[in-house]
Scaffold this active site. Structure first.
Site, short mmCIF file in Angstrom:
data_model
loop_
_atom_site.label_atom_id
_atom_site.label_comp_id
_atom_site.label_asym_id
_atom_site.label_seq_id
_atom_site.Cartn_x
_atom_site.Cartn_y
_atom_site.Cartn_z
N GLU A 253 1.22 -1.43 -1.70
CA GLU A 253 0.05 -1.57 -0.84
C GLU A 253 0.23 -0.60 0.33
OE1 GLU A 253 -2.94 -2.76 -0.46
OE2 GLU A 253 -2.92 -2.16 1.63
N GLU B 242 6.70 5.54 -9.80
CA GLU B 242 5.91 6.38 -10.69
C GLU B 242 4.83 7.14 -9.93
OE1 GLU B 242 5.82 3.16 -14.38
OE2 GLU B 242 3.98 3.66 -13.32
N CYS C 163 -0.90 -10.02 -6.48
CA CYS C 163 -2.15 -10.17 -7.25
C CYS C 163 -1.77 -10.46 -8.71
CB CYS C 163 -3.01 -8.91 -7.16
SG CYS C 163 -3.29 -8.40 -5.44
N CYS D 47 5.49 -4.41 -4.90
CA CYS D 47 4.46 -4.78 -3.94
C CYS D 47 4.59 -6.26 -3.65
CB CYS D 47 3.07 -4.47 -4.51
SG CYS D 47 1.72 -4.87 -3.35
N SER E 40 -10.06 -3.01 -2.58
CA SER E 40 -9.96 -3.75 -3.84
C SER E 40 -10.51 -5.15 -3.64
CB SER E 40 -8.50 -3.80 -4.29
OG SER E 40 -8.04 -2.48 -4.52
N CYS F 112 -1.88 -7.82 -11.71
CA CYS F 112 -1.31 -6.49 -11.49
C CYS F 112 0.17 -6.46 -11.86
CB CYS F 112 -1.49 -6.12 -10.02
SG CYS F 112 -0.56 -4.65 -9.51
N CYS G 145 1.72 1.82 -12.37
CA CYS G 145 1.78 0.36 -12.30
C CYS G 145 0.86 -0.30 -13.30
CB CYS G 145 1.59 -0.20 -10.90
SG CYS G 145 0.24 0.41 -9.96
N HIS H 262 -12.66 -7.14 -6.04
CA HIS H 262 -12.50 -7.87 -7.30
C HIS H 262 -13.38 -9.11 -7.49
CE1 HIS H 262 -9.43 -5.02 -8.12
NE2 HIS H 262 -8.55 -5.52 -7.27
N CYS I 94 -1.88 10.42 -8.53
CA CYS I 94 -1.86 9.02 -8.09
C CYS I 94 -0.42 8.69 -7.71
CB CYS I 94 -2.35 8.16 -9.26
SG CYS I 94 -2.24 6.39 -8.95
#
Ligand code: SAH
Ligand code: SF4
Length: 355
Positions: free
Chosen positions: A170, A94, A118, A114, A226, A121, A345, A228, A107
């Site tokens: 990633e 996408e 995580c 991936c 990232s 995600c 995603c 978090h 984007c």
């Protein structure tokens, strides 16, 4: 099986060499690049500066179809569009175009799936299918620039101004093709799209070896890390790669990037209710970042299907912002463009405007 070779996989020199191997003059490669990157044309029959036989041969050898549209969904009054693409082997990826009054951003995905796992995600749930080639990544950018130029996105024709690697995958785990794509985006026309490096954002889960390589590259893209959470204990579960590269190592690598490029980096922080949104974590994050050249992007969690996690309460989000500001840390809450079309995603929140 690898995707067919494409102009965008090659350096400018290699493109000329391929033309020569095909029995053509090397400048023909530049003509092809001009139609592709500068004119954003996908209609070779109109490229009358090339003799028909040369054109057919060069297009077949340098511009194979790498991505085929499957479906597009729009929202925000037609100003956000998500495109689903099928690759040569049937794999789906996408990209999302977001138009703002002053800029237009795409984007893009750098991998199908991936491998970083995580748990919050959507892409991470399915694991890694494969890396994309530079051609496959670049095609997402060029197709989006073309859609904007043709006025397919509400608001009239517009130039693509920003690219963010925040779709599937990633980027630093697919380093070579990602860097080649950055070069295609930033190389001046006609051999690239001529978008400035600072308008390109590479978002990483924190692969320190990849950040170090990027630092040596010396291309001043915007780096987004990232994070978090500021503590290793929680980060070990939210971002499993933290078991290999912990918070202080990641920040040290990002600091080195900032020192080399002069570019402020951004810290991505998905706010998850009662998981990482407590006041003490905001305070710890503030202390960690107060003397660093960073900007924090807080992203309200976009819950994945079946997930027990959800976005923070408004009051907790507000308190989190306030506590960071108390430490003098620059912070904004991302807009959540494209949320109702389940952005790239399932987390597309990419508004790089505050960096
Ligand atoms: N793999 C890279 C880039 C792609 S993800 C990375 O992790 O940085 C782009 C951003 O979306 C990352 O900051 C990621 O943590 C965030 N993200 C992933 N899933 C999300 C979700 N469900 N809600 C909000 N943000 C999410
Ligand atoms: Fe991969 Fe980024 Fe999703 Fe983590 S957040 S699984 S690194 S795409």
């Amino acid at each position: 099986m690898k995707p067919p070779r494409h102009l965008a996989d090659l350096t400018v020199e290699q493109r000329g060499e391929v033309a020569v191997e095909l029995g053509e003059k090397s400048f023909r490669a530049k003509q092809i690049a001009t139609h592709y990157f500068e004119h954003l044309s996908d209609e070779p029959q109109t490229w009358t500066d090339l003799p028909t036989s040369s054109r057919d041969l060069l297009v077949e050898s340098l511009l194979p179809t790498l991505i085929t549209p499957v479906r597009s969904v729009t929202c925000d009054g037609g100003r956000t569009r998500k495109d689903l693409w099928r690759l040569f082997d049937g794999v789906l990826v996408e990209s999302v175009i977001m138009r703002y009054p002053d800029r237009a951003t795409v984007c893009i995905s750098s991998q199908a799936g991936c491998g970083m796992g995580c748990p919050f995600c959507a892409t991470g749930q399915a694991g890694l299918t494969r890396n994309l080639s530079a051609g496959e990544i670049t095609e997402q950018v060029v197709a989006s620039a073309r859609a904007l130029a043709r006025g397919e996105i509400a608001g009239g024709p517009m130039r693509l101004s920003n690219v963010v690697f925040m779709g599937m995958g990633e980027p630093l785990a697919n380093y070579g093709p990602v860097i080649q794509t950055v070069r295609n985006i930033t190389t001046p026309m006609p051999n690239g799209l001529g978008i400035s490096a600072r308008s390109v954002t590479v978002s990483t889960v924190g692969l320190v070896n990849g950040i170090d390589r990027l630092t040596k590259e010396g291309i001043p893209v915007t780096l987004a890390v990232s994070l978090h959470t500021p503590d290793d204990e929680l980060r070990d579960t939210l971002v499993p790669i933290n078991n290999r590269f912990n918070v202080s190592e990641v920040l040290r690598a990002a600091d080195a990037y900032e020192a080399r490029t002069g570019r402020r980096y951004s810290i991505e922080y998905a706010l998850i209710r009662d998981i990482n949104d407590q006041a003490w974590r905001a305070d710890l994050l503030g202390r960690l970042l107060k003397n660093r050249n960073t900007h924090v992007n807080l992203i309200p969690l976009n819950p994945t299907p079946g997930s027990k996690w959800t976005a923070s309460r408004q009051e907790d989000q507000d308190a989190f912002v306030h506590l960071l500001e108390v430490h003098g840390v620059s912070v904004t809450v991302r807009d959540t463009r494209g949320r109702e079309i389940d952005g790239a995603c399932g987390q597309l929140a990419a508004s790089e405007k505050n960096i």
